[in-house]
Scaffold this active site. Sequence first.
Site, PDB file in Angstrom:
ATOM      1  N   SER A 121       0.837  -1.208   0.000  1.00  0.00           N
ATOM      2  CA  SER A 121       0.000   0.000   0.000  1.00  0.00           C
ATOM      3  C   SER A 121       0.865   1.249   0.000  1.00  0.00           C
ATOM      4  O   SER A 121       1.982   1.247   0.552  1.00  0.00           O
ATOM      5  CB  SER A 121      -0.854  -0.007   1.263  1.00  0.00           C
ATOM      6  N   TYR A 145      -1.850   0.344  10.135  1.00  0.00           N
ATOM      7  CA  TYR A 145      -2.070  -0.371   8.875  1.00  0.00           C
ATOM      8  C   TYR A 145      -0.810  -0.298   7.992  1.00  0.00           C
ATOM      9  O   TYR A 145      -0.310  -1.312   7.505  1.00  0.00           O
ATOM     10  CB  TYR A 145      -3.280   0.226   8.140  1.00  0.00           C
ATOM     11  N   LYS A 149       1.896  -3.327   6.661  1.00  0.00           N
ATOM     12  CA  LYS A 149       2.250  -3.574   5.248  1.00  0.00           C
ATOM     13  C   LYS A 149       3.760  -3.523   5.056  1.00  0.00           C
ATOM     14  O   LYS A 149       4.334  -4.318   4.315  1.00  0.00           O
ATOM     15  CB  LYS A 149       1.544  -2.543   4.351  1.00  0.00           C
TER      16      LYS A 149
END
Length: 329
Positions: A121, A145, A149
């Site tokens: 991402s 988040y 990743k």
Amino acid sequence: MVAKATVLVTGGAGYIGSHTVRQLIRQGYGVVVCDDLSRGHRWAVPDGIPLIVADIADTTALVQAMQLHGVDAVMHFAAVSQVGESMSDPRLYYSNNVAGTVHLLNACMETNVRRFVYSSSAAVYGEPDKVPVDEDSTLKPTSVYGRTKLMVEKMLHDYATAYGLQYAALRYFNAAGADPAGGLGEDHQPETHLIPIAVQAALGRRGAVQVFGTDYPTADGTCIRDYVHVCDLADAHILALESLASCPEAAYNLGNGSGFSVREVLGSVERVTGRKVPSVVAARRPGDPAVLVASSDRIRRTLGWKPVLADLDVMVETVWQWEQHKLAL
Ligand code: UDP
């Protein structure tokens, strides 16, 4: 004709995973889906495609399925992916995205599967130093988040060095759109993404769109993002898979290279739908950078990837079609 590889698609019942499954099938690949259906949908998996309903941490189920179906490669989409939720529930994010991926990778090692395409991402960059963002920009995620990743990208590097894993990490900017062939699109509960929210507001299925911040240092004061069509993302995964022999360790940005503000997106939705999109100004959403636009030169140059559905109105049109189809379901 030589049979194409069989690909295990984790999260293949989710938004980007299910579009990639369709594209893989169209291109003649064998496909097996693994999804725990916590956020994905059974209806998103085409009839006849094996669906393993399991957590990616269930190494036994994965090894069994990989051996049974003769899996040659993995595309790993299964993840939880909401920035806000990651801040309030980091345990969920580290368990699913990081610990889950360790188990998945170990299933790959056990079954001798060495080809891996990973859904990363733009969140790995955090607040970018410069725009457009290229792959050499500093990696300093501002959310849990984004950190999950990035941690997985680092794990992939270590597995590549130690065990010969070949991988590509694809760093998406704003995935958007729905399959123009119909019958498949985005369906998150709750929906947090701007384009589906705006289309649903145009259809009268929800109230006014909240515009999160109008005091950013941009021309109209709203945030600018790089929207890339989900089918173009799907194509990039296949190109990345096919290039692993020559590019065995790579990270690529996936974006269109041009940004649109929140107000421009609302304008596009009004043009495409011919309806008014009610909106209200709301506070900034914590953690939102003002401008996030990709340089995707690396994947364009190296793999010849070129987004086909790059026009914002075309993207919105596919969402408009999909949301009306959903209404009729
Ligand atoms: N956004 C907004 N209202 C909404 C949802 C999103 O103003 O109801 C804005 C958000 O602040 C961001 C852009 O739209 O600047 C795209 O947000 P989205 O959640 O679609 O994707 P993200 O950039 O978070 O990956």
